[in-house]
Design a protein around this motif. Sequence first.
Motif, mmCIF file in Angstrom:
data_model
loop_
_atom_site.group_PDB
_atom_site.id
_atom_site.type_symbol
_atom_site.label_atom_id
_atom_site.label_comp_id
_atom_site.label_asym_id
_atom_site.label_seq_id
_atom_site.Cartn_x
_atom_site.Cartn_y
_atom_site.Cartn_z
ATOM 1 N N TYR A 252 23.182 42.417 -9.944
ATOM 2 C CA TYR A 252 24.339 42.210 -9.487
ATOM 3 C C TYR A 252 25.812 43.069 -9.102
ATOM 4 C CZ TYR A 252 22.736 38.436 -11.967
ATOM 5 O OH TYR A 252 20.845 37.575 -12.472
ATOM 6 N N GLY A 253 25.071 43.790 -9.048
ATOM 7 C CA GLY A 253 26.509 44.843 -7.697
ATOM 8 C C GLY A 253 26.705 45.011 -6.624
ATOM 9 N N SER A 254 27.410 45.473 -6.120
ATOM 10 C CA SER A 254 27.671 46.096 -5.164
ATOM 11 C C SER A 254 27.085 46.280 -4.754
ATOM 12 C CB SER A 254 29.419 45.529 -4.520
ATOM 13 O OG SER A 254 30.053 47.342 -5.234
ATOM 14 N N THR A 255 26.882 47.810 -5.072
ATOM 15 C CA THR A 255 25.640 49.493 -4.919
ATOM 16 C C THR A 255 24.670 48.333 -4.891
ATOM 17 O OG1 THR A 255 27.552 50.251 -6.230
ATOM 18 C CG2 THR A 255 25.522 51.657 -6.007
ATOM 19 N N VAL A 256 24.131 47.622 -5.555
ATOM 20 C CA VAL A 256 22.851 47.152 -5.059
ATOM 21 C C VAL A 256 22.374 46.361 -3.975
ATOM 22 C CG1 VAL A 256 20.789 45.975 -6.554
ATOM 23 C CG2 VAL A 256 21.595 47.563 -7.717
ATOM 24 N N ALA A 257 23.766 45.343 -3.855
ATOM 25 C CA ALA A 257 23.316 44.881 -2.579
ATOM 26 C C ALA A 257 23.095 45.935 -1.429
ATOM 27 C CB ALA A 257 25.150 44.278 -2.679
ATOM 28 N N THR A 258 23.777 47.111 -1.281
ATOM 29 C CA THR A 258 23.237 47.481 -0.296
ATOM 30 C C THR A 258 22.187 48.464 0.145
ATOM 31 O OG1 THR A 258 23.984 49.732 -0.954
ATOM 32 C CG2 THR A 258 26.124 48.699 -0.159
ATOM 33 N N VAL A 259 21.198 47.804 -0.057
ATOM 34 C CA VAL A 259 19.984 47.661 -0.616
ATOM 35 C C VAL A 259 19.125 46.750 1.062
ATOM 36 C CG1 VAL A 259 17.382 48.149 -1.226
ATOM 37 C CG2 VAL A 259 20.016 49.184 -2.707
ATOM 38 N N VAL A 260 19.508 45.663 0.526
ATOM 39 C CA VAL A 260 19.038 44.429 1.906
ATOM 40 C C VAL A 260 18.475 44.994 2.576
ATOM 41 C CG1 VAL A 260 19.421 42.651 1.394
ATOM 42 C CG2 VAL A 260 19.893 43.325 -0.566
ATOM 43 N N PRO A 261 19.502 45.118 3.194
ATOM 44 C CA PRO A 261 18.935 46.082 4.535
ATOM 45 C C PRO A 261 17.592 46.979 5.118
ATOM 46 C CG PRO A 261 21.470 46.539 4.159
ATOM 47 C CD PRO A 261 21.259 45.672 3.078
ATOM 48 N N HIS A 262 17.873 47.269 4.183
ATOM 49 C CA HIS A 262 16.830 48.127 4.316
ATOM 50 C C HIS A 262 15.613 47.837 3.928
ATOM 51 C CE1 HIS A 262 19.125 51.941 4.671
ATOM 52 N NE2 HIS A 262 19.586 51.615 3.802
ATOM 53 N N LEU A 263 15.258 46.132 3.377
ATOM 54 C CA LEU A 263 14.096 46.636 2.433
ATOM 55 C C LEU A 263 13.261 45.263 3.924
ATOM 56 C CD1 LEU A 263 15.211 44.200 -0.703
ATOM 57 C CD2 LEU A 263 14.347 46.390 -0.064
ATOM 58 N N ALA B 213 22.547 37.364 2.467
ATOM 59 C CA ALA B 213 21.626 38.975 3.057
ATOM 60 C C ALA B 213 20.203 38.588 3.239
ATOM 61 C CB ALA B 213 22.043 40.036 2.487
ATOM 62 N N VAL B 214 20.145 38.688 2.131
ATOM 63 C CA VAL B 214 17.779 37.823 2.458
ATOM 64 C C VAL B 214 18.286 36.745 2.837
ATOM 65 C CG1 VAL B 214 15.762 37.840 0.559
ATOM 66 C CG2 VAL B 214 17.790 38.925 0.111
ATOM 67 N N ALA B 215 18.156 35.957 2.534
ATOM 68 C CA ALA B 215 18.143 34.594 3.092
ATOM 69 C C ALA B 215 18.229 34.665 4.852
ATOM 70 C CB ALA B 215 19.064 33.115 2.970
ATOM 71 N N GLN B 216 19.055 35.558 5.762
ATOM 72 C CA GLN B 216 18.757 35.963 6.745
ATOM 73 C C GLN B 216 17.955 36.658 7.197
ATOM 74 O OE1 GLN B 216 21.725 34.665 8.331
ATOM 75 N NE2 GLN B 216 22.202 33.915 6.253
ATOM 76 N N ILE B 217 16.981 36.976 6.371
ATOM 77 C CA ILE B 217 15.991 38.118 6.704
ATOM 78 C C ILE B 217 14.526 36.995 6.742
ATOM 79 C CG2 ILE B 217 14.903 40.130 6.752
ATOM 80 C CD1 ILE B 217 17.348 41.521 5.099
ATOM 81 N N PRO B 218 14.057 36.268 7.111
ATOM 82 C CA PRO B 218 12.712 35.603 6.812
ATOM 83 C C PRO B 218 11.876 36.778 6.431
ATOM 84 C CG PRO B 218 13.569 35.588 10.183
ATOM 85 C CD PRO B 218 14.322 36.987 8.879
ATOM 86 N N GLN B 219 11.540 37.851 7.030
ATOM 87 C CA GLN B 219 10.407 38.263 6.325
ATOM 88 C C GLN B 219 10.330 38.698 4.740
ATOM 89 O OE1 GLN B 219 12.722 40.170 9.099
ATOM 90 N NE2 GLN B 219 12.056 42.335 9.032
#
Length: 248
Positions: free
Chosen positions: A100-111, A129-135
């Motif tokens: 749930y942290g703001s630090t963890v959220a920064t991982v999403v674009p790399h996925l 953020a994940v909802a915007q990455i269809p894959q």
Amino acid sequence: MSSDDRRRDILEQLLAHGTVQSADIERRHKVSRMTVHRDLDALVAEGWAARVRGGITVSGDPSFESDYRFRAMQSLPEKARMAKAAAALVKDGMTVGLGYGSTVATVVPHLAQRSGVTVVTGSLPIIEAVAQIPQINLVVVGGTLIRRFAGLFGPSAEDAYKTLLLDLCILSSAAATLPDVFHPDEQVVAAKRGLLKAANKSVLMMGHSKLNGRALHRLCGLDEIDTLITDAPLSDQAPTGDTQIIVA
């Protein structure tokens, strides 16, 4: 200047300096002490900061974790380095629980560079953020919204994690005095522990500034964490056990 404009200015000063003093606000805005107290009380009530003698702060108090919106704007270069290191541990086809942290959220674009990854989370910013990455496949863990932490918590979330089997979870927390990791909120601890127990492997992301404090509730011990990612070398005396340490 309206009270909303004045409070936005106070938040900007808080972001820049970590602490603001009532006397400085009185001089800056030429308002009464009572007006300043009302402004600061409002910001504290909204979860932006904690009271200290003569003002408010978001610094130096691991027993308090500020509003997610504030934390999301802090230590961006350090978070970016840690996020890249954490994402490197995510392989194609993995099911990954994100905390749930703001630090963890920064991982999403790399996925977005991975194939067949499923993300499990109760964090609203991560869901968005994940909802915007269809894959990326997305599984949302429901619960009760705690706005300050921008996430879904409570018995529903805790029960949901008991039904899941994750390849990896990536967490952060508010404070640690190694080998113990802490968080000030009991509901957040319960949800993160559920996530931790559901995962075969675990990653903890914590900047070095958080590795010297305690909070009310113990989240876990470092022996429950497979990899600790931080942004500066630990002391030679740090009790890290068998946990892998990555300095990003």
